[in-house]
Design a protein around this motif. Structure first.
Motif, mmCIF file in Angstrom:
data_model
loop_
_atom_site.group_PDB
_atom_site.id
_atom_site.type_symbol
_atom_site.label_atom_id
_atom_site.label_comp_id
_atom_site.label_asym_id
_atom_site.label_seq_id
_atom_site.Cartn_x
_atom_site.Cartn_y
_atom_site.Cartn_z
ATOM 1 N N ASP A 255 -10.349 3.918 17.997
ATOM 2 C CA ASP A 255 -10.208 2.832 18.981
ATOM 3 C C ASP A 255 -8.999 1.954 18.689
ATOM 4 O OD1 ASP A 255 -12.479 3.645 20.368
ATOM 5 O OD2 ASP A 255 -13.797 2.411 19.120
ATOM 6 N N GLY A 256 -7.897 2.551 18.285
ATOM 7 C CA GLY A 256 -6.676 1.798 18.014
ATOM 8 C C GLY A 256 -6.628 1.139 16.651
ATOM 9 N N VAL A 257 -7.600 1.401 15.800
ATOM 10 C CA VAL A 257 -7.630 0.819 14.449
ATOM 11 C C VAL A 257 -7.312 1.909 13.433
ATOM 12 C CG1 VAL A 257 -9.089 -0.232 12.679
ATOM 13 C CG2 VAL A 257 -9.319 -0.936 15.069
ATOM 14 N N LYS A 258 -6.311 1.669 12.600
ATOM 15 C CA LYS A 258 -5.984 2.606 11.532
ATOM 16 C C LYS A 258 -6.823 2.312 10.297
ATOM 17 C CE LYS A 258 -1.231 3.582 12.781
ATOM 18 N NZ LYS A 258 0.177 3.434 12.413
ATOM 19 N N VAL A 259 -7.257 3.391 9.649
ATOM 20 C CA VAL A 259 -8.004 3.269 8.396
ATOM 21 C C VAL A 259 -7.290 4.111 7.360
ATOM 22 C CG1 VAL A 259 -10.200 3.660 7.232
ATOM 23 C CG2 VAL A 259 -10.182 2.965 9.639
ATOM 24 N N PHE A 260 -6.911 3.478 6.257
ATOM 25 C CA PHE A 260 -6.219 4.153 5.158
ATOM 26 C C PHE A 260 -7.223 4.432 4.041
ATOM 27 C CE2 PHE A 260 -3.180 0.963 6.910
ATOM 28 C CZ PHE A 260 -2.301 1.844 7.524
ATOM 29 N N VAL A 261 -7.247 5.694 3.579
ATOM 30 C CA VAL A 261 -8.160 6.066 2.492
ATOM 31 C C VAL A 261 -7.396 6.905 1.477
ATOM 32 C CG1 VAL A 261 -10.329 7.207 1.882
ATOM 33 C CG2 VAL A 261 -10.090 6.131 4.136
ATOM 34 N N ARG B 265 -10.124 -5.312 14.420
ATOM 35 C CA ARG B 265 -9.045 -5.808 15.292
ATOM 36 C C ARG B 265 -9.028 -7.337 15.301
ATOM 37 N NH1 ARG B 265 -10.589 -1.422 18.571
ATOM 38 N NH2 ARG B 265 -11.989 -2.742 19.761
ATOM 39 N N GLU B 266 -10.200 -7.946 15.338
ATOM 40 C CA GLU B 266 -10.310 -9.407 15.350
ATOM 41 C C GLU B 266 -9.756 -10.004 14.042
ATOM 42 O OE1 GLU B 266 -14.117 -10.955 16.830
ATOM 43 O OE2 GLU B 266 -14.147 -12.184 15.030
ATOM 44 N N ILE B 267 -10.100 -9.401 12.916
ATOM 45 C CA ILE B 267 -9.627 -9.888 11.612
ATOM 46 C C ILE B 267 -8.108 -9.737 11.510
ATOM 47 C CG2 ILE B 267 -9.672 -9.453 9.115
ATOM 48 C CD1 ILE B 267 -12.659 -8.661 9.495
ATOM 49 N N MET B 268 -7.597 -8.594 11.981
ATOM 50 C CA MET B 268 -6.143 -8.384 11.953
ATOM 51 C C MET B 268 -5.441 -9.418 12.816
ATOM 52 S SD MET B 268 -5.751 -4.245 11.895
ATOM 53 C CE MET B 268 -3.966 -4.366 11.890
ATOM 54 N N ARG B 269 -5.973 -9.665 14.003
ATOM 55 C CA ARG B 269 -5.375 -10.663 14.909
ATOM 56 C C ARG B 269 -5.410 -12.050 14.255
ATOM 57 N NH1 ARG B 269 -8.121 -9.360 19.171
ATOM 58 N NH2 ARG B 269 -9.856 -10.715 18.672
ATOM 59 N N ASP B 270 -6.547 -12.406 13.633
ATOM 60 C CA ASP B 270 -6.674 -13.704 12.967
ATOM 61 C C ASP B 270 -5.680 -13.862 11.816
ATOM 62 O OD1 ASP B 270 -8.709 -14.281 14.715
ATOM 63 O OD2 ASP B 270 -10.327 -14.029 13.239
ATOM 64 N N ASN B 271 -5.280 -12.729 11.212
ATOM 65 C CA ASN B 271 -4.329 -12.753 10.096
ATOM 66 C C ASN B 271 -2.896 -12.491 10.553
ATOM 67 O OD1 ASN B 271 -5.722 -12.963 7.269
ATOM 68 N ND2 ASN B 271 -7.111 -11.806 8.572
ATOM 69 N N GLY B 272 -2.689 -12.441 11.847
ATOM 70 C CA GLY B 272 -1.343 -12.274 12.382
ATOM 71 C C GLY B 272 -0.757 -10.889 12.168
ATOM 72 N N ASN C 223 -14.533 -0.940 -1.413
ATOM 73 C CA ASN C 223 -13.489 -1.949 -1.401
ATOM 74 C C ASN C 223 -12.826 -1.928 -0.025
ATOM 75 O OD1 ASN C 223 -11.659 -3.853 -2.258
ATOM 76 N ND2 ASN C 223 -10.322 -2.360 -3.241
ATOM 77 N N LEU C 224 -12.791 -3.064 0.645
ATOM 78 C CA LEU C 224 -12.172 -3.184 1.958
ATOM 79 C C LEU C 224 -11.070 -4.226 1.889
ATOM 80 C CD1 LEU C 224 -15.371 -3.365 4.199
ATOM 81 C CD2 LEU C 224 -13.974 -1.369 3.709
ATOM 82 N N ALA C 225 -9.911 -3.898 2.472
ATOM 83 C CA ALA C 225 -8.790 -4.844 2.505
ATOM 84 C C ALA C 225 -7.872 -4.482 3.656
ATOM 85 C CB ALA C 225 -8.026 -4.792 1.186
ATOM 86 N N LEU C 226 -7.201 -5.471 4.173
ATOM 87 C CA LEU C 226 -6.175 -5.205 5.168
ATOM 88 C C LEU C 226 -4.946 -4.664 4.454
ATOM 89 C CD1 LEU C 226 -6.454 -8.404 7.385
ATOM 90 C CD2 LEU C 226 -7.413 -6.139 7.839
ATOM 91 N N ASP C 227 -4.255 -3.745 5.108
ATOM 92 C CA ASP C 227 -3.027 -3.211 4.538
ATOM 93 C C ASP C 227 -2.042 -2.966 5.672
ATOM 94 O OD1 ASP C 227 -1.137 -2.169 2.819
ATOM 95 O OD2 ASP C 227 -2.535 -0.821 1.829
ATOM 96 N N LEU D 80 -7.059 -1.113 8.122
ATOM 97 C CA LEU D 80 -8.025 -1.407 7.064
ATOM 98 C C LEU D 80 -7.918 -0.351 5.976
ATOM 99 C CD1 LEU D 80 -10.502 -3.212 6.274
ATOM 100 C CD2 LEU D 80 -11.915 -1.388 7.240
ATOM 101 N N ARG D 81 -7.787 -0.805 4.751
ATOM 102 C CA ARG D 81 -7.829 0.112 3.604
ATOM 103 C C ARG D 81 -9.262 0.155 3.088
ATOM 104 N NH1 ARG D 81 -4.843 2.938 0.679
ATOM 105 N NH2 ARG D 81 -2.971 2.197 1.755
ATOM 106 N N VAL D 82 -9.814 1.369 3.006
ATOM 107 C CA VAL D 82 -11.173 1.567 2.523
ATOM 108 C C VAL D 82 -11.093 2.378 1.241
ATOM 109 C CG1 VAL D 82 -13.445 2.546 3.022
ATOM 110 C CG2 VAL D 82 -12.095 1.547 4.875
ATOM 111 N N GLY D 83 -11.722 1.876 0.203
ATOM 112 C CA GLY D 83 -11.701 2.577 -1.065
ATOM 113 C C GLY D 83 -13.045 2.526 -1.761
#
Length: 110
Positions: free
Chosen positions: A60-66, A15-22, A43-47, A28-31
């Protein structure tokens, strides 16, 4: 058991990283991809959105794409965030499918 779980610390850091990136949407994309000394690496990246074939988990309100291929290696895994000083800070996986990690911690084997 969920396919992929996040610890509270990991969800808070994402959540903090997403907020920092606007980013107000997405997650989070996890691969898992081939590479590293042990054969596979995470592999981790915002998506910002789900892709066709993705499984989406929410913690906890965070989506994870796999993607479906990575699910084979992540089934039962937990993503954690460690902040134990400058040398031990970052995301770590607790993965029951891993038969071993390389010495640098960048890759794993199954």
């Amino acid at each position: 058991m969920k396919v992929l779980q996040l610890t509270e610390q990991a969800a808070a850091r994402i959540r903090e990283i997403m907020r920092d990136n606007g980013l107000t949407e997405g997650g989070l994309r996890v691969g898992v991809q081939g590479g590293g000394c042990s054969g596979l690496s995470y592999n981790l990246a915002l998506d910002t959105e789900q892709r066709p074939g993705d499984r989406v988990f929410e913690h906890d309100g965070v989506k994870v794409f796999v993607d479906m291929k990575s699910l084979l290696y992540l089934n039962g895994a937990t993503l954690d965030w460690k902040d134990e000083g400058l040398m031990q800070r970052g995301f770590t996986f607790i993965n029951p499918n891993s038969s071993g990690d390389c010495g640098c911690g960048e890759s794993f084997a199954v």
